[in-house]
Write a protein that holds these residues in place. Structure first.
Motif, PDB file in Angstrom:
ATOM      1  N   ASP A 135      -2.707   9.133   6.015  1.00 52.64           N
ATOM      2  CA  ASP A 135      -3.112   9.467   4.935  1.00 52.64           C
ATOM      3  C   ASP A 135      -4.183   7.997   4.337  1.00 52.64           C
ATOM      4  O   ASP A 135      -3.482   6.997   4.228  1.00 52.64           O
ATOM      5  N   PHE A 136      -5.393   8.034   4.804  1.00 50.53           N
ATOM      6  CA  PHE A 136      -6.361   7.027   4.575  1.00 50.53           C
ATOM      7  C   PHE A 136      -6.167   6.375   3.237  1.00 50.53           C
ATOM      8  O   PHE A 136      -6.759   5.342   3.067  1.00 50.53           O
ATOM      9  N   LYS A 137      -6.019   7.235   2.094  1.00 44.57           N
ATOM     10  CA  LYS A 137      -5.898   6.593   0.740  1.00 44.57           C
ATOM     11  C   LYS A 137      -4.922   5.702   0.624  1.00 44.57           C
ATOM     12  O   LYS A 137      -4.882   4.306   0.077  1.00 44.57           O
ATOM     13  N   ILE A 138      -3.642   5.776   1.298  1.00 42.89           N
ATOM     14  CA  ILE A 138      -2.694   4.640   1.506  1.00 42.89           C
ATOM     15  C   ILE A 138      -3.007   3.606   2.323  1.00 42.89           C
ATOM     16  O   ILE A 138      -2.560   2.532   2.007  1.00 42.89           O
ATOM     17  N   VAL A 139      -3.665   3.741   3.452  1.00 47.43           N
ATOM     18  CA  VAL A 139      -4.108   2.816   4.291  1.00 47.43           C
ATOM     19  C   VAL A 139      -5.361   1.930   3.355  1.00 47.43           C
ATOM     20  O   VAL A 139      -5.193   0.576   3.391  1.00 47.43           O
TER      21      VAL A 139
END
Length: 140
Positions: free
Chosen positions: A67-71
């Motif tokens: 999940d790139f939002k979390i990254v």
């Protein structure tokens, strides 16, 4: 209909490895030479986009279940934490703190907050760029 181009997919596998290697080099060389977390993150995002172009989005999501939002959020928190680390060391906010520590197997090693900040920026750029690109591609 699934897009399938054997030449593009084969070339993408090789090129992504080369691009990612260059991206990591740019990331780690950034505090002594031009480069750093921002440029390294953009290069990584371009490598990931090449994968999305060569393969379909579902395949890439199965291979890289991130999940790139979390990254991006982890990257921002890491960058801010380096600023807090300098305050703990009685230095102004975001001042680089460089210390030598004895690490197992490595011995006396210099550790600086600039590299941790660059890694935070790298993760924030990759996360933000990929989130934007994926959300734009889902709209079409």
């Amino acid at each position: 209909m699934k897009f399938s181009d054997l030449i593009l997919q084969t070339a993408a596998k090789v090129l992504v490895f080369i691009i990612m290697t260059f991206s990591i080099y740019i990331l780690f060389a950034g505090h002594h030479n031009p480069g750093g977390g921002f440029i390294g993150g953009l290069i990584t995002a371009s490598a990931l986009m090449l994968l999305y172009i060569a393969f379909d989005a579902e395949t890439i999501q199965e291979i890289i279940p991130v999940d790139f939002k979390i990254v991006g959020a982890i990257g921002v928190l890491l960058a801010v934490a380096t600023g807090i680390g300098s305050i703990v060391a009685n230095e102004p906010f975001l001042t680089q703190v460089y210390r030598y520590v004895n690490l197992p197997l490595l011995g006396k090693t210099g550790i600086g907050t600039a590299m941790v900040f660059d890694i935070g920026v790298y993760l924030a750029v990759v996360g933000t760029t990929m989130t934007i690109i994926r959300s734009i591609s889902e709209d079409t």
